[in-house]
Scaffold this motif. Structure first.
Motif, PDB file in Angstrom:
ATOM      1  N   ASP A 324     -18.068-111.115  30.662  1.00 49.84           N
ATOM      2  CA  ASP A 324     -19.531-110.661  30.556  1.00 49.84           C
ATOM      3  C   ASP A 324     -19.805-110.715  32.162  1.00 49.84           C
ATOM      4  O   ASP A 324     -18.887-110.879  33.061  1.00 49.84           O
ATOM      5  CB  ASP A 324     -20.341-111.594  29.802  1.00 49.84           C
ATOM      6  CG  ASP A 324     -20.427-113.242  30.281  1.00 49.84           C
ATOM      7  OD1 ASP A 324     -20.187-113.388  31.496  1.00 49.84           O
ATOM      8  OD2 ASP A 324     -20.836-113.861  29.382  1.00 49.84           O
ATOM      9  N   SER A 383     -19.896-100.855  27.496  1.00 48.25           N
ATOM     10  CA  SER A 383     -21.126-101.171  27.099  1.00 48.25           C
ATOM     11  C   SER A 383     -21.688-100.813  25.458  1.00 48.25           C
ATOM     12  O   SER A 383     -20.934 -99.994  24.984  1.00 48.25           O
ATOM     13  CB  SER A 383     -22.217 -99.847  27.736  1.00 48.25           C
ATOM     14  OG  SER A 383     -22.221-100.210  28.955  1.00 48.25           O
ATOM     15  N   ARG A 394     -25.412-104.675  25.310  1.00 43.12           N
ATOM     16  CA  ARG A 394     -24.609-105.694  25.540  1.00 43.12           C
ATOM     17  C   ARG A 394     -23.472-104.958  26.767  1.00 43.12           C
ATOM     18  O   ARG A 394     -22.920-103.827  26.277  1.00 43.12           O
ATOM     19  CB  ARG A 394     -23.841-106.213  24.494  1.00 43.12           C
ATOM     20  CG  ARG A 394     -24.600-107.032  23.424  1.00 43.12           C
ATOM     21  CD  ARG A 394     -23.992-107.435  22.095  1.00 43.12           C
ATOM     22  NE  ARG A 394     -23.528-106.405  21.514  1.00 43.12           N
ATOM     23  CZ  ARG A 394     -22.370-106.358  20.470  1.00 43.12           C
ATOM     24  NH1 ARG A 394     -21.703-107.375  20.470  1.00 43.12           N
ATOM     25  NH2 ARG A 394     -22.253-105.242  19.854  1.00 43.12           N
ATOM     26  N   TYR A 396     -19.970-105.636  28.939  1.00 41.39           N
ATOM     27  CA  TYR A 396     -18.660-106.396  29.107  1.00 41.39           C
ATOM     28  C   TYR A 396     -17.726-105.582  29.970  1.00 41.39           C
ATOM     29  O   TYR A 396     -18.016-104.264  30.374  1.00 41.39           O
ATOM     30  CB  TYR A 396     -17.949-106.710  27.995  1.00 41.39           C
ATOM     31  CG  TYR A 396     -18.721-107.447  26.858  1.00 41.39           C
ATOM     32  CD1 TYR A 396     -18.897-108.758  27.026  1.00 41.39           C
ATOM     33  CD2 TYR A 396     -19.224-106.937  25.938  1.00 41.39           C
ATOM     34  CE1 TYR A 396     -19.504-109.472  25.909  1.00 41.39           C
ATOM     35  CE2 TYR A 396     -19.990-107.156  24.939  1.00 41.39           C
ATOM     36  CZ  TYR A 396     -20.127-108.763  25.087  1.00 41.39           C
ATOM     37  OH  TYR A 396     -20.855-109.555  24.061  1.00 41.39           O
TER      38      TYR A 396
END
Length: 466
Positions: A324, A383, A394, A396
């Motif tokens: 993350d 994404s 979110r 990553y």
């Protein structure tokens, strides 16, 4: 493994002999060596010779890749990181750790379990201190590491589940899979599938026989979630049997692993082993092309590539990781010598941390670890929108890579100067076990090196590593 490295694989030699149900004398005869020589190799007093490796393959049909599957190196990396815990003080020499992992792997696993118990106890004590001031506070178990280690030491490949998923995919046939899966559930189980704007990723109502999927999810995600539900409905006995073998200590760990196994089934059914392996080799592991060929996401493709470890049909050994924006590793697996930090953050020089700065692009990096191993590393941001203006997104980054010996099988290596030593970025696993003395991004000193501080001199680091 370098060309000049000696192969000590006594434990694996014994495992192969036990699996074939051979006595030591019969085993030695089939390998064309003396009984004493075999005994020395099985006890890691002598390395496994090239002749023995050849005999294993030709005379016994053994998968010789097992001998160098990396489990010992993986365990060495885990022990070194555990010993970086300040509670241990000065760590033993690397040679001693290698002997422990090679000659007494069960003892090494017990040590890692003991260290994990220590860390969990320390965290629980911290929770107790906090709980004293709150009536509603409870001591939460820490099952995630136990589940993570289960997959870690299975090489992230669960053969029975993988083959069941491959068989299911073959029965499903060709065509648009999401629609075919929905029909499968309705025809065989009377379950209707529909999308809903207010649904989570997946919500199954067993009474109403209805499976709701998030309308904003990508098609690959919806397909994955249907396959996950099919795993729970049609292969529950297989999942439960696998969990019984794992012997988890808590029900929470068992429940988390069951979700992981259902996810594993979904990924293996979405990307069936033999078909996916063949296509990956044909497309030279082009992640975008593979995602298009199987109507999957790039993350799904990357993670699946790291699981192609079936005996007798192994793919390129990859590592896969997802982090993350804070650098926390949320998924990890390595079929290579490169092992990820079990505790704390990873190396900031690794390109996966830069992927957030270049959205939508693959980053390539030639990297070298302190043990001299060289890798081709890929990184890309991922994404996951929430489906609305105010819904959280979110973000990553995923990393995928292999050792340079396999780089020719990847399209991403075509225009890179793989033979130029200066092209390789020095990276590590974590600062506490990295031995580099001149790293400008070092956060803490290495555990196994003395540190000196000169109050009259200051460089990039406020100390010197001896």
């Amino acid at each position: 493994m370098s060309a000049n490295a000696k192969l000590y694989a006594g434990v694996k030699l014994r495992e192969i002999r036990t699996r074939l149900k051979l006595t030591q004398a019969d085993y030695a005869a089939k390998l064309g060596i003396s009984l004493s020589y075999l005994s020395q190799m099985e006890n890691n007093h002598r390395p496994v010779s090239a002749g023995v490796v050849l005999a294993l393959a030709q005379e016994l049909g053994a998968d010789v890749t097992e001998l160098a599957a990396g489990s010992t190196e993986r365990m060495v990396a885990d022990i070194r990181e555990a010993l970086a815990d300040p509670v241990f003080g000065t760590a033993p020499p690397l040679g001693d750790i290698q002997l422990l992992a090679s000659n007494a792997p069960n003892l090494a696993r017990s040590f890692l379990t003991l260290h994990r118990e220590l860390r969990e106890t320390q965290e629980r004590l911290a929770q107790v201190n906090e709980a004293l001031g709150r009536e509603d506070a409870a001591l939460a178990p820490l099952p995630w590491e136990e589940v993570r280690d289960f997959f870690h030491y299975c090489d992230n490949y669960i053969d029975a589940v993988d083959r069941a998923a491959e068989h299911f995919a073959a029965r499903l046939g060709d065509g648009e899979r999401r629609s075919a899966l929905a029909r499968w559930l309705e025809t065989r189980h009377g379950i209707t599938v529909a999308t809903a704007a207010d649904a989570p990723l997946r919500r199954f109502d067993p009474e109403a026989r209805h499976l709701a999927l998030a309308a904003h999810s990508a098609g690959a995600t919806q397909t994955f979630q249907i396959l996950h539900q099919i795993a729970l409905i049609e292969h529950d006995d297989l999942l439960e049997a696998t969990l019984d073998l794992a012997r988890f200590r808590t029900e929470a760990a068992r429940a988390i692993c069951k979700t992981g196994l259902a996810n594993y089934f979904a990924g293996a059914a979405l990307l069936p082993y033999a078909q996916f392996l063949g296509r990956a080799q044909e497309l030279r592991h082009d992640l975008e092309a593979l995602a298009g060929a199987f109507d999957a996401s790039i993350e799904q493709v990357g993670q699946r590539l790291s699981t192609l470890q079936r005996t007798g049909a192994k793919g390129v050994p990859f590592f896969f990781v997802r982090v993350d924006q804070a650098g926390t590793i949320t998924k990890r697996h390595s079929a290579t010598r490169l092992q990820f930090a079990r505790f704390g953050g990873g190396c900031p020089l690794w390109n996966v941390h830069q992927a957030f700065e270049t959205p939508g692009r693959f980053l390539r990096q030639l990297a070298e670890t302190p043990d001299g191993a060289r890798y081709l590393c890929l990184a890309r941001d991922v994404s996951k929108p929430g489906g609305g203006f105010r819904a959280p997104v979110r973000r990553y980054a995923i990393g995928l890579g292999c050792e340079i010996a396999h780089a020719g099988a990847l399209v991403y290596a075509d225009d890179l100067d793989l033979k130029n030593a200066a092209a390789y970025q020095p990276i590590g696993v974590s600062c506490r076990i990295c031995e580099r003395r001149d790293c400008h991004q070092r956060a803490v000193p290495p555990l196994e090196r003395p540190v000196t501080v000169d109050p009259n001199s200051r460089d990039v680091l406020p100390y010197r590593i001896g």
